[in-house]
Design a protein around this motif. Structure first.
Motif, PDB file in Angstrom:
ATOM      1  N   THR A  17       0.719  -1.258   0.086  1.00 31.61           N
ATOM      2  CA  THR A  17      -0.128  -0.054   0.014  1.00 31.61           C
ATOM      3  C   THR A  17       0.867   1.317   0.052  1.00 31.61           C
ATOM      4  O   THR A  17       1.998   1.258   0.577  1.00 31.61           O
ATOM      5  CB  THR A  17      -0.879   0.015   1.094  1.00 31.61           C
ATOM      6  N   LEU A  18       0.621   2.073  -0.924  1.00 31.99           N
ATOM      7  CA  LEU A  18       1.398   3.322  -0.571  1.00 31.99           C
ATOM      8  C   LEU A  18       0.789   4.361  -0.215  1.00 31.99           C
ATOM      9  O   LEU A  18      -0.288   4.805   0.143  1.00 31.99           O
ATOM     10  CB  LEU A  18       1.619   3.589  -2.387  1.00 31.99           C
TER      11      LEU A  18
ATOM     12  N   PRO B 241       0.072   8.342   0.743  1.00 29.91           N
ATOM     13  CA  PRO B 241      -0.133   9.698   0.665  1.00 29.91           C
ATOM     14  C   PRO B 241       0.824  10.703   1.297  1.00 29.91           C
ATOM     15  O   PRO B 241       1.384  10.221   2.270  1.00 29.91           O
ATOM     16  CB  PRO B 241      -1.568  10.146   0.880  1.00 29.91           C
TER      17      PRO B 241
ATOM     18  N   ARG C  54       2.841   7.359  -2.945  1.00 26.64           N
ATOM     19  CA  ARG C  54       1.981   7.265  -4.149  1.00 26.64           C
ATOM     20  C   ARG C  54       2.619   7.900  -5.402  1.00 26.64           C
ATOM     21  O   ARG C  54       3.431   8.815  -5.466  1.00 26.64           O
ATOM     22  CB  ARG C  54       0.710   7.996  -3.883  1.00 26.64           C
ATOM     23  N   LYS C  55       1.860   7.513  -6.528  1.00 27.99           N
ATOM     24  CA  LYS C  55       2.340   8.139  -7.730  1.00 27.99           C
ATOM     25  C   LYS C  55       1.743   9.541  -7.914  1.00 27.99           C
ATOM     26  O   LYS C  55       0.796   9.836  -7.457  1.00 27.99           O
ATOM     27  CB  LYS C  55       2.159   7.277  -8.937  1.00 27.99           C
TER      28      LYS C  55
ATOM     29  N   LYS D 249       5.706   9.276  -7.560  1.00 26.39           N
ATOM     30  CA  LYS D 249       6.335   8.887  -6.634  1.00 26.39           C
ATOM     31  C   LYS D 249       7.575  10.022  -6.236  1.00 26.39           C
ATOM     32  O   LYS D 249       7.512  10.613  -5.181  1.00 26.39           O
ATOM     33  CB  LYS D 249       7.040   7.663  -6.545  1.00 26.39           C
TER      34      LYS D 249
ATOM     35  N   ASN E  27       6.203  13.559  -5.465  1.00 29.69           N
ATOM     36  CA  ASN E  27       5.500  13.547  -4.240  1.00 29.69           C
ATOM     37  C   ASN E  27       6.483  13.523  -3.181  1.00 29.69           C
ATOM     38  O   ASN E  27       6.562  14.255  -2.080  1.00 29.69           O
ATOM     39  CB  ASN E  27       4.467  12.310  -3.943  1.00 29.69           C
TER      40      ASN E  27
ATOM     41  N   ASP F  31      -0.373  -1.878  -5.981  1.00 27.96           N
ATOM     42  CA  ASP F  31      -0.264  -0.581  -6.837  1.00 27.96           C
ATOM     43  C   ASP F  31       0.815  -0.530  -7.358  1.00 27.96           C
ATOM     44  O   ASP F  31       1.936  -0.445  -6.596  1.00 27.96           O
ATOM     45  CB  ASP F  31      -0.634   0.520  -5.854  1.00 27.96           C
TER      46      ASP F  31
END
Lengths: 707, 707
Positions: A48-49, A51, A277-278, A280, A283, A705
């Motif tokens: 799980t990525l 945020p 999250r993308k 990546k 962010n 993901d």
């Protein structure tokens, strides 16, 4: 012909095990459970990525927590020449802030160029070669130990500030805290977003809130003095009288290099890009900038407020340099509280819950910072293992032994430091930042080379422009961090940095040796043409001690492989039992010959080894297959009662070329206990899973993901 | 079809190894060597039988050495009521002598009836059942520990007698002696006839010579008084005034039961019959008689001489009960020397070398007596293992780990006793003889039943007459030893015998549990008809991580076994490396499919386990063969760098039914180091080999001699 297959989702397999209900537990298991607590399951293990709002607290605790001790160290260093040098405090803070923002800007380039999460180690290895990579790795290893030691020592000081009876026992408190942290990590800490987010955001809110309120009171003229404001500071011996220009420079350099402790942990995000999250890299870069701004704001606010509140702060070992304004000695039992505690006490002079709240969250964030080392250590270990610099088994998830050993090693080293330096942050900080700046420097150098190379293959003008700009940033970063490294080395070498350098050298040599060993083995193992030659025949022997299920199973398995020769062998140490066995063998009409090896001195292993050697000698192109029926039992003491001879034999047969050893396991009923124990172990959460992007944040759902 | 084969003589194989010259030695090996010294080789290992003149000293040291402390204990007990009770000393000696000769006569029956060397344990098990046997075994185990503790404590007292600065440090001296003895036994003591014969005969000669010379001087009237003769003894508190009949009886009983310590070790010969030359039983019986006569002569002579020389001897903790004849307290620093030392000092008053010689050989014989426990312990262990009362691996010679653990266990227990009881023979003796008399009693009872049974099947009148006579002797022996056991229990239970009984109970329960476990396993493993069913197919998978020699060898071996299905499997934790492997696999044109198991969380073990389970599920009557290429390395740290994952996988696959695990070893060059280390270990002499008839006496020739 190549086929692929993906195993079933693990969660299903695991929930099946969980469905068995409360499993029986062995004695050894119970005692271990009392020691390290109930183990956590990773049943919801998934990718799980994070945020940005969660990634920031996950990676920021180490960097932000340094505001709890870095300003203190600046004031301590300046106090060496008396309180008059405190005028320099905010300028030093500014210098640290400039370095911090430069480093942040540099790492923003790194996360774009290396989104795989290898961080400084990867940058140095790829661009400067293996030796530079190993140097960075040594620096990081040493730094993990020091992160634990410094953070926990500082936390112990805050604890003593909040609860006076702990004063004087900081080292004990700190050591106990490390032990608790170790136990928690051995047990498997579920790292979730919330686990980091709550305390980190609380810390930010409380420190920034305190500073904001303090600045408001300052501008409104109602800012009270700190509790130590009425004190005078005697200069340290040798620093009396007006300072020469050189002495002042040296003093400021020392204060600055202590202040640079605020930079530790900034690099964490560059190791965690895959968990974002993308997009990546984008962010991660944004989060990094945010982290830098928050850290600088907090540090500057604290330094300015401390200066304005006329804080007087000296090395806790030299409290006798403090005097009252009247020139008298301090009252007995005077406690010097950390800078943040003194500010909080002053700012919240009419609201004591605020004071305690600030201290509590500061303590928590320091413990969290120490915990990041426990999480980062195994991650680094697996990267090093992947590159052949650490035992390869560290590279795969779930090597419990290696993993636990790593955690225990980290804990033991940091406890040793805490005890030796009596949990004094001021002394430990002298060892701390050398490693960080060594990796900063090598990483920047690597980045410069990276951009230069990239420029050679790039023709698009806008891309080239971006690269040139990135290279300029990294070049500036290198210049600045190189200057800082020199300052740190000059001002801290004798004060303790030599220990760090020695430890780095030790790790460096160990990794070099491991890498050399693997290289040597690889050469020795390289396949050539003749290695695929098939053995001409297979001579199978089945070890027989009694004619029971395991033996019959081993015989059946051996028969199923249709060897050229198949025979049972039995070592006779007791003629009565041997005769009994021969009789049963005949009665069963097993169509396999049973050979008896006489062993006059009741040796078991040697006759078998010699027999297999004789077979091999008679047919050197053949292979001997030794089938060993093995009992699988569940309790440790059962293991002592079985398989000892088989174990010894297997170990000994490894040295015979052309002999393969086949374990044919027979599961006794009690083996169910051990199987469940194994499966419980396999299902554990491992420290560092979150920052590798492997545990989901809400603990109930999981999804995949990919980039 | 049954064939047999005997391996080549071992000495040839071993001399081949020795021919390699000085082998390389690892660090761990060096440090161990410094600790336990250079190891002995058993290159001349052979079965050589002992003539009586050698067998006597080999088995006698334990029994004879008790003359060094048993008389002392008699005098200490009598002294409780003051020196007046010393008139009873020679009568008590006589009573002990009667018991001793009775026991000797009983054991002469045992060695004839049970020439296999099982001793009391075998007699009790065969005639009274397993529980009686286990009781005897527990008693023997406890007694081995006490033999070491008592003998070494007594030796320490003699050492302190000869060298005064040691006085007060007896416990330390004794503990160090046990450690030295342990090291010697771990290293492998070459037991040879000469090793025992010289000191034992010297001891006999010196004690009997001293006594003879003393008796001559006694009859010639020139016997001087002992150094303590001028002292008076105050009765112990509660024993003042004239003694009641009951009190006197109790006192004499206590003195008698302490004197019975002289009987320990008499049973040793009954365990060593197989080591005697033929006619084994006859020779053993003769040696036993000789031993009894010598022991009785020595003890009686010592007691009579001590009495005649008016020795005054009290508990070394109650020296304040000694007074000068004038009624004054003793001069400060008075040392009470053991009885034999006082006699030697008196008899050899004009020849001090005689005094030192007697003390020296007494000390040596006591250490030798302790060493017999180190030799007997593994022998007993292997007998118990054979009967399923101890881990089975103890039953085969050369289980280094179990064997060393046994020696270390024995040493640790006896050191604990020495420390707790401060190396005071007087206190330790209270624990000592319970065990001995428990086994005497059970053994005699067993012998009675043995003769009764034998009589039922015997019709020859002369044989029947012999048996009836034997039974009468054993019956008398039982009555006498039963009385002694009751006396010992009554007089010593509270003084320490309860500890012995507790320890015996512990060993009893452990052996019962082990025996129950083995029985349960045997039931579970008993073969029935369907166990011989052949698996329908073999699905072989070869673990592939890289395409190097070990993998190719494993593939070749797997192919040679011609399984129904053969495939390579590779766990992909890194797609780049996996692609590289797939490419190489194709290039090599291996006609075996390679299956890739994806492991998103970098686990290695679980995907393989699940894959094998899936295969097995698809074909439940088939068998899965997992081939694991294994590196064989020579140094311990190399082991850490390799095979860890293979080890974990093997452990885990044991729990999967229908899966067999094949180790295909690949010997790296460094494995030569480990092989030589293994072979050195195998060639070691083991304590107890001599009394099992396994080491020759002159160390150069060897021959076989069967019954």
């Amino acid at each position: 012909m190549i086929t692929t297959c993906t195993p079933e989702p693990y969660c299903r397999v695991l929930s099946g095990v969980a469905g068995l209900g409360l499993p029986p537990v062995s004695v050894g298991d119970v005692s271990k459970r009392i020691l390290v607590g109930r183990k956590l399951r990773s049943s919801q293990l998934g990718e799980t990525l994070l945020p940005k709002r969660i990634a920031l607290p996950v990676f920021a605790s180490d960097a932000l927590s340094s505001v709890a001790y870095a300003p203190d160290e600046v004031f301590i260093m300046l106090a060496v020449a008396g309180a008059s040098t405190y005028v320099w405090s905010w300028k030093i803070g500014l210098a640290v802030a400039v370095v911090m923002l430069t480093v942040v800007a540099s790492y923003r380039q790194t996360v774009h160029a290396y989104p795989s999460g290898g961080g400084d180690y990867e940058v140095a290895t790829k661009n400067l070669g293996r030796t530079a990579g190993i140097t960075v790795a040594s620096a990081l290893l040493v730094d993990y130990v020091l992160t634990v030691a410094v953070s926990i020592s500082s936390a112990a000081q805050y604890a003593a500030g909040a609860y006076n009876p702990l004063v004087g026992h900081e080292a004990t408190v700190a050591a106990c805290a490390v032990v608790a942290l170790t136990a928690a990590n051995l047990r498997g800490v579920r790292e979730s977003g919330a686990f980091f987010a709550t305390p980190t955001y609380l810390f930010m809110v409380s420190i920034m809130g305190m500073c904001a309120y303090g600045l408001v009171r300052m501008f409104s003229g109602s800012l009270p003095d700190a509790e130590s404001a009425h004190l005078e500071i005697d200069p340290a011996p040798g620093w009396e009288g007006p300072l020469s220009q050189v002495a002042l420079m040296f003093l400021l350099a020392r204060a600055f290099s202590s202040g640079c402790a605020a930079l530790t942990g900034v690099e964490a995000i560059s190791n965690g890009v895959p968990a974002f999250r993308k997009p990546k890299s984008q962010n991660a870069a944004t989060t990094l900038l945010l982290l830098g701004l928050i850290a600088v704001t907090m540090m500057m606010s604290v330094i300015v407020l401390a200066k304005e509140m006329s804080i007087r702060y000296v090395d806790p070992h030299e409290l006798d340099r403090l005097r009252t304004a009247a020139g008298d000695a301090l009252p007995a039992g005077y406690e010097q509280h950390p800078v943040i505690a003194q500010i909080a006490a002053g700012v919240f002079d009419n609201f004591s819950p605020g004071f305690y709240f600030v201290l509590a969250v500061t303590g928590v964030i320091l413990v969290l910072a120490a915990n990041t080392a426990f999480n980062g250590f195994p991650v680094l270990g697996s990267i090093l293992a992947h590159d052949g610099l650490a035992p390869r088994s560290l590279g795969s998830r779930g090597d419990r032994l290696a993993y636990s050993n790593g955690i225990v090693f980290l804990a033991a080293m940091s406890i040793a430091l805490i005890v030796v330096f009596d949990a004094e942050t001021t002394k430990l900080i002298q060892l701390y930042i050398v490693g960080v700046f060594v990796s900063f420097n090598l990483s920047q150098l690597g980045m410069i080379r990276h951009w230069t190379r990239a420029l050679q293959g790039e023709s698009d003008p806008s891309a080239r422009r971006r690269m040139v700009r990135s290279r300029a940033i990294n070049t500036f970063g290198l210049c600045l961090t190189a200057v800082v490294l020199v300052i740190v080395l000059v001002t801290k070498f004798l004060a303790g940095a030599w220990i760090t350098i020695l430890a780095m050298g030790f790790f460096f040599l160990v990794m070099k040796a491991i890498s050399r060993h693997y290289a040597r083995v690889e050469t020795e193992l390289a396949a050539d043409e003749q290695d695929s030659v098939l053995p001409t025949r297979v001579h199978a022997v089945v070890l027989v001690s009694k004619l029971h299920k395991p033996t019959l199973r081993a015989l059946a398995f051996a028969k199923a492989t249709r060897p050229n020769v198949l025979e049972g062998i039995c070592v006779s140490v007791d003629s009565e039992r041997t005769n009994q066995l021969l009789k049963e063998w005949d009665e069963r009409r097993l169509d396999v010959p049973l050979k008896v090896l006489y062993s006059p001195y009741r040796e078991v292993v040697r006759p078998i080894v010699e027999y297999t050697q004789a077979i091999r000698k008679a047919s050197p192109r053949g292979v001997v297959a030794v089938y060993i029926p093995e009992y699988v039992v569940g309790r440790w003491w059962e293991q002592l009662l079985h398989n000892q001879t088989a174990l010894r034999l297997k170990g000994r047969l490894l040295f015979s070329p052309g002999v393969m050893v086949i374990s044919v396991p027979f599961q006794l009923r009690s083996s169910a206990i051990a199987l469940e124990r194994e499966e419980r172990e396999e299902g554990r959460v491992h420290a560092g899973d979150l920052r590798r992007g492997r545990v989901d944040t809400n603990g109930s759902t999981w999804r995949k993901d990919d980039e």
